[in-house]
Design a protein around this motif. Structure first.
Motif, mmCIF file in Angstrom:
data_model
loop_
_atom_site.group_PDB
_atom_site.id
_atom_site.type_symbol
_atom_site.label_atom_id
_atom_site.label_comp_id
_atom_site.label_asym_id
_atom_site.label_seq_id
_atom_site.Cartn_x
_atom_site.Cartn_y
_atom_site.Cartn_z
ATOM 1 N N THR A 37 0.834 -1.201 0.000
ATOM 2 C CA THR A 37 0.000 0.000 0.000
ATOM 3 C C THR A 37 0.867 1.249 0.000
ATOM 4 O OG1 THR A 37 -0.111 0.161 2.413
ATOM 5 C CG2 THR A 37 -1.749 -1.239 1.332
ATOM 6 N N PRO A 101 0.764 -6.632 2.430
ATOM 7 C CA PRO A 101 0.691 -5.351 1.703
ATOM 8 C C PRO A 101 0.793 -4.124 2.598
ATOM 9 C CG PRO A 101 -0.933 -6.871 0.842
ATOM 10 C CD PRO A 101 -0.333 -7.528 2.050
ATOM 11 N N GLY A 102 0.186 -4.215 3.788
ATOM 12 C CA GLY A 102 0.129 -3.025 4.621
ATOM 13 C C GLY A 102 0.996 -3.058 5.858
ATOM 14 N N TYR A 103 1.772 -4.101 6.046
ATOM 15 C CA TYR A 103 2.615 -4.167 7.240
ATOM 16 C C TYR A 103 3.684 -5.220 7.085
ATOM 17 C CZ TYR A 103 -0.374 -8.157 8.385
ATOM 18 O OH TYR A 103 -1.060 -9.339 8.351
ATOM 19 N N PHE A 145 -1.242 -14.654 1.131
ATOM 20 C CA PHE A 145 -2.330 -13.676 1.227
ATOM 21 C C PHE A 145 -2.394 -12.812 -0.025
ATOM 22 C CE2 PHE A 145 -5.268 -10.882 3.290
ATOM 23 C CZ PHE A 145 -4.950 -9.612 2.821
ATOM 24 N N ARG B 29 -6.377 -4.832 18.577
ATOM 25 C CA ARG B 29 -5.385 -4.627 17.527
ATOM 26 C C ARG B 29 -6.086 -4.649 16.187
ATOM 27 N NH1 ARG B 29 -0.107 -6.325 18.344
ATOM 28 N NH2 ARG B 29 0.197 -6.267 16.108
ATOM 29 N N ARG B 31 -5.644 -3.899 11.817
ATOM 30 C CA ARG B 31 -4.645 -3.916 10.767
ATOM 31 C C ARG B 31 -5.298 -3.590 9.447
ATOM 32 N NH1 ARG B 31 -3.461 -9.345 10.412
ATOM 33 N NH2 ARG B 31 -2.423 -9.200 12.391
ATOM 34 N N CYS B 32 -4.605 -2.950 8.518
ATOM 35 C CA CYS B 32 -5.132 -2.653 7.184
ATOM 36 C C CYS B 32 -4.731 -3.725 6.197
ATOM 37 C CB CYS B 32 -4.571 -1.330 6.693
ATOM 38 S SG CYS B 32 -5.523 0.073 7.237
ATOM 39 N N GLY B 33 -5.650 -4.176 5.409
ATOM 40 C CA GLY B 33 -5.358 -5.093 4.311
ATOM 41 C C GLY B 33 -5.119 -4.311 3.046
ATOM 42 N N ILE B 34 -4.878 -5.013 1.915
ATOM 43 C CA ILE B 34 -4.481 -4.341 0.691
ATOM 44 C C ILE B 34 -5.596 -3.443 0.177
ATOM 45 C CG2 ILE B 34 -5.269 -6.210 -0.801
ATOM 46 C CD1 ILE B 34 -2.805 -5.667 -2.548
ATOM 47 N N GLU B 39 -9.198 -5.495 9.735
ATOM 48 C CA GLU B 39 -9.540 -6.796 10.292
ATOM 49 C C GLU B 39 -9.102 -6.837 11.743
ATOM 50 O OE1 GLU B 39 -7.243 -9.008 6.787
ATOM 51 O OE2 GLU B 39 -6.781 -9.834 8.732
ATOM 52 N N GLU B 40 -9.878 -7.546 12.507
ATOM 53 C CA GLU B 40 -9.565 -7.649 13.918
ATOM 54 C C GLU B 40 -8.499 -8.714 14.090
ATOM 55 O OE1 GLU B 40 -12.570 -6.659 16.190
ATOM 56 O OE2 GLU B 40 -11.921 -7.570 18.050
#
Lengths: 283, 425
Positions: A37, A101-103, A145, B29, B31-34, B39-40
């Motif tokens: 991202t 993608p984001g971490y 993923f 916590r 988190r961001c996905g693509i 999501e938890e």
């Protein structure tokens, strides 16, 4: 022969057949953005990473870390390009398959395999098909993923089930093995899956994560492969590809040891196996 | 790497700060996905984070899985420990050798021996609730908690890998009054101190079965600990917080010290004391179920030198407090606490003061929680059943949990900042 350096993000060169070593260019943000991202890349490149996220990756942020990760990814992309040209290539780094993608996660900040696969896959139809063979002892969860909805990329992971990451993703094919697995049984598992994968998926390119953490002396691995077992594994994988005319690019993958010299020697096994394949097939 | 059903907790429940932080981290916590979806994060994420962090927070960490869990861990040498099951019928008694890699100061990567190894084994007809090695011998003594009698065993030597029952020691009472505590010290004539209540403590010579000493007291307080603090001086810690200090050479009444005054109702206490030739260097630590901890000098156990309110989990209900462990570190100004949560906690007592104050753990070993989550679903929660300090390595401990896991771990002194170079992917 004169070497011609290309400008831009690709570093494939026309070189003398005698030249076997290439130096990658740094992966551009543009290249990395095909997987990661924009927010993550901006924060990562400019050092805006909080303490919790740094802890989760295992690294404290530094400019050197960013540079290393970008060059590492550039190296994997270059290896893939050279493999397409020459049939076989190895990076001296790579395999950061826990990056999402984001971490980042598990010492992985940029998913080099995913970036290379996406880049080489291309955008035009039909897309180039890429098979990712991940034999690192930890599941390639980030890669799984990223490509879970991508039919042109097949992710295959053989990993120790009771190991990091506890939260597993779903590769296209996951083989979870028990602690303590030794050379013969491990190799038989790889042999049982790789040929039919090649025959059914028919990849145009294979990216091979030759992690050495299945080794018996690896501090995190929990398997019991020997040096010879790793060599036979790498030899088998690369011979299987090359004999079928499938280009294969290898990365060194994971390995954990306090003895850096021993670890480096272990990581060089894939390069020695590749050299053997190169000679045998007159490449 | 999983119930606490504590009974007897009165008053308002108090969730420990560190547990609350852990729980909050688990459930909040994000988190961001693509594609930007939030999501938890679940517990596995938290434990995966622990795994990564553990590479820097432990100098060594080795895990072992017993077929059946143990409530006892007892050193039999610098590299071997005894463990034993506590099921209702037949139970294994095992002497384990620790991974040799733990003791390789250099070239650890070259040491392939990183597994525990069973060196001697045997079977007990009942549960093993307490196990004590008699120093200078290959003898251990166990208590099954079903009666006050004890079982005597030979651990075997180089010529045999069998742990054999060789005899028994009669207790003072016929009925079971709880688990008999056992203490032993080096002696030319092996003998043990034992008893389940303050009123039935006695010293018995192992070879003859002869009673050498009896504690003369009218009290019958259930014991939580019993140990020698000198050649002939011993300390008995009672569940109600009383401690008795007595000398086996005299028949004088023991010195009795009541528990520190606390605002709560009566609650269980645990005690540990350090041993040494000079009583001035011997400390006594007491801990209550609610987390009140007090340090005193053996010469005057009733006078509190320093105290703290520990960050232990006290809102759980349990059916038994037998799994709670409290121990003074042999070589550091630290204590270890286990059995009140899912972790083994290390506290730095050097910073405690005479006035009560809150104390956070210096270190928490959460490895049993990780290992229980790596097991199949529906497995036993990771309640820590026992822990011991290594006698010579300052920051090395062994711990065991109800899921059968046994860990040996050496935590990093953060001030030394001696983490290994990472390379895992």
């Amino acid at each position: 022969m004169i070497m011609q350096l290309s400008v831009g993000r690709t570093t494939y060169l026309r070189m003398s057949p005698r030249v076997q070593v290439w130096v990658p260019e740094i992966a551009s943000k543009d290249l990395l953005s095909c997987v990661h991202t924009d927010e993550y890349l901006t924060n990562f490149i400019h050092g805006r990473v909080n303490e919790q996220d740094q802890k989760r990756t295992g690294f404290s942020w530094s400019e050197g870390l960013v540079s290393r990760c970008r060059y590492e990814t550039g190296g994997t992309v270059l290896a893939a390009q050279v493999a397409l040209q020459r049939g076989l290539a190895c990076s001296t780094a790579g395999g950061t398959h826990h990056a999402f993608p984001g971490y980042g996660s598990g010492f992985c900040l940029i998913n080099d395999l995913a970036v290379a696969a996406k880049y080489l896959m291309g955008n035009s139809s039909p897309k180039r098909k890429v098979l990712i063979v991940d034999l690192d002892v930890h599941q390639g969860d980030g890669t799984a993923f990223i490509f879970k909805e991508e039919p042109s990329v097949f992710t295959f992971s053989v990993h120790c089930g009771k190991n990091f990451p506890l939260r597993k993703q779903q590769s296209d094919l996951d083989v979870s093995v028990e602690d303590g697995l030794e050379d013969e049984e491990y190799l038989s598992i790889v042999e049982a899956h790789l040929p039919w994968l090649l025959e059914t998926f028919r990849p145009d390119l294979v990216l091979y994560d030759a992690g050495v953490d299945p080794h018996q002396e690896d501090e995190l691995g929990r398997l019991r492969l020997t040096d010879r077992g790793l060599y036979k594994r790498d030899l088998y994988v690369m011979k299987t590809m090359v004999s079928r005319g499938v280009p294969v690019a290898a990365v060194i993958g994971g390995g954990y040891s306090r003895d850096i010299d021993k670890l480096a020697l272990r990581h060089s096994i894939v390069h020695r196996a590749a050299t053997q394949v190169w000679r045998e097939f007159g490449m | 790497m999983k119930r606490d059903d504590w009974s007897g907790v009165s008053g308002e429940d108090r969730v420990s700060q560190s547990e609350a932080r852990w729980e909050k981290l688990k459930h909040n916590r994000l988190r961001c996905g693509i594609d930007g979806e939030m999501e938890e994060a679940n517990v596995e994420d938290i434990l995966d984070d622990w795994f990564i962090e553990s590479l820097k927070t432990y100098k060594d960490l080795h895990v072992y899985q017993l077929e059946h869990p143990t409530q006892v861990i007892e050193w039999t040498s610098g590299k071997t420990v005894c463990v034993a099951g506590y099921g209702s019928s037949k139970n294994e008694v095992l002497e384990l050798r620790l991974p040799l890699k733990l003791f390789a100061n250099e070239n650890k990567g070259l040491c392939a021996e990183r597994d525990f190894k069973v060196v001697h084994g045997g079977f007990a007809d009942g549960p093993v609730r307490c196990l004590r090695h008699v120093p200078g011998t290959r003898c251990i003594v166990t208590s099954d908690g079903l009666s006050s009698n004890l079982q005597v065993w030979d651990l075997g030597g180089d010529d045999s890998d069998v742990i054999r029952r060789t005899g028994s020691v009669k207790g003072r009472t016929t009925a079971s009054e709880g688990v008999s505590r056992i203490a032993a010290r080096p002696s030319s004539r092996p003998h043990i101190l034992h008893g389940a209540l303050s009123g039935d403590i006695q010293l018995t010579e192992l070879t003859s079965g002869k009673t050498l000493y009896k504690l003369e007291t009218d009290s019958a307080d259930p014991l939580s600990s019993l140990q020698f603090v000198g050649d002939s001086v011993f300390l008995a810690g009672c569940r109600n917080g009383n401690i008795y200090v007595a000398d086996t050479r005299t028949s004088s009444a023991p010195q009795l010290s009541p528990p520190p005054a606390s605002s709560g109702e009566s609650e269980p206490w645990w005690t540990d004391a350090s041993a040494g030739p000079d009583p001035s260097s011997c400390r006594v630590i007491r801990l209550s179920l609610s987390g009140e901890a007090a340090v005193s000098d053996l010469r005057n156990p009733g006078a509190i030198v320093s105290r703290a309110r520990l960050d232990v989990q006290t809102h759980c209900r349990c059916s038994s407090t037998d799994d709670v462990g409290l121990s003074l570190a042999p070589a550091l100004d630290c204590i270890a606490v286990s059995g009140l949560g899912r972790a083994v906690q290390i506290y730095d007592t050097s910073v405690w003061r005479p006035e009560p104050q809150d104390a956070l753990p210096l270190f928490e070993h959460r490895g049993h929680e990780v290992s229980s989550r790596q097991s199949d679903e529906g497995s036993v929660p990771a309640l820590v059943t026992s822990h011991v300090w290594h006698p010579d390595r300052p920051r090395t401990l062994l711990s065991a949990a109800a899921d059968g896991s046994v860990h040996v771990w050496d935590w990093v002194d953060r001030s030394a900042a001696d983490a290994p170079a990472p390379g895992a992917k």
